[in-house]
Design a protein around this motif. Sequence first.
Motif, PDB file in Angstrom:
ATOM      1  N   LEU A   4      41.420  37.482  44.543  1.00  0.00           N
ATOM      2  CA  LEU A   4      40.986  36.283  43.824  1.00  0.00           C
ATOM      3  C   LEU A   4      40.162  36.699  42.609  1.00  0.00           C
ATOM      4  O   LEU A   4      39.269  37.543  42.719  1.00  0.00           O
ATOM      5  N   ILE A   6      38.148  34.618  39.499  1.00  0.00           N
ATOM      6  CA  ILE A   6      37.752  33.329  38.927  1.00  0.00           C
ATOM      7  C   ILE A   6      36.928  33.615  37.676  1.00  0.00           C
ATOM      8  O   ILE A   6      36.014  34.446  37.713  1.00  0.00           O
ATOM      9  N   VAL A  50      40.737  26.536  44.315  1.00  0.00           N
ATOM     10  CA  VAL A  50      41.572  27.716  44.575  1.00  0.00           C
ATOM     11  C   VAL A  50      42.817  27.331  45.379  1.00  0.00           C
ATOM     12  O   VAL A  50      43.902  27.853  45.159  1.00  0.00           O
ATOM     13  N   VAL A  61      41.793  30.703  37.289  1.00  0.00           N
ATOM     14  CA  VAL A  61      41.815  31.176  38.678  1.00  0.00           C
ATOM     15  C   VAL A  61      43.111  31.933  38.886  1.00  0.00           C
ATOM     16  O   VAL A  61      44.192  31.424  38.547  1.00  0.00           O
TER      17      VAL A  61
END
Length: 226
Positions: A4, A6, A50, A61
């Motif tokens: 992930l 961001i 997300v 994202v």
Amino acid sequence: MNALSIRNLRKTYNNGLEALKGIDLDVKAGDFFALLGPNGAGKSTTIGIVSSLVRKTSGTVEVFGHDLDKEREAAKRCLGLVPQEVNFNQFEKVLDIVVNQAGYYGIRRKEAMRRAEQCLRQLSLWDKRNSVSRHLSGGMKRRLMIARALVHSPKLLILDEPTAGVDIEIRRSMWEFLRKINQEGTTIILTTHYLEEAENLCRHIAIINHGHIVEHNAMSDLLRKL
Ligand code: ADP
Ligand code: ADP
């Protein structure tokens, strides 16, 4: 590889409330990560964005390199979500809930059955497969939500306050299960407002408060500071 990434994520709800005020977050593939913060900090908003349940206001994202704006379907396939509140149809049977979820990812019936059996067995729910889900205990409902989230073999599992309101025995067995699937390669992100939970499970941690990330650290470094 990041599970992930961001960047400068903002969310202002329609009522004008600024829930996220520009957050940056990186979670490495294979990590066990906690997003910690008090109620109202912005944890659910972050994981809602997300998981494509909440629209972001701005920012980017990426889930395993797939940008949510450009490759939303690919990003969704990488991700399994265990929400805080029970959100399956409580009149459906346990097996159907998991098999139907596989259907959403385009998995064919026979394969869906095979996967559902595997997921229900590993969460000790196979014996309950023909029960209507509203008859399950609270702990079983939580396990069912985990089984459902794993049916398409996501690389990233996100859990929102997974053990809120469950007793210590169920909490411990959930911790054990999550450790096991993390060791087998699934990246895990959980939100919690218990430092103890983050401390027990997670290698890295971010603390969110009033829509800002206030710490982003290895768990061991953070504990040294406290
Ligand atoms: P979005 O900006 O993502 O479209 P909205 O601002 O329209 O989201 O809110 C979605 C729903 O959540 C609305 O029905 C809203 O009334 C409700 N809601 C408002 N305030 C809160 C709150 N503090 N917590 C949870 N839900 C809320
Ligand atoms: P946490 O998960 O850390 O408790 P949330 O992300 O749920 O925090 O909430 C962050 C802030 O956004 C809170 O002030 C909450 O009241 C507000 N909020 C959450 N959902 C909505 C919504 N749909 N509409 C308006 N405000 C919301």
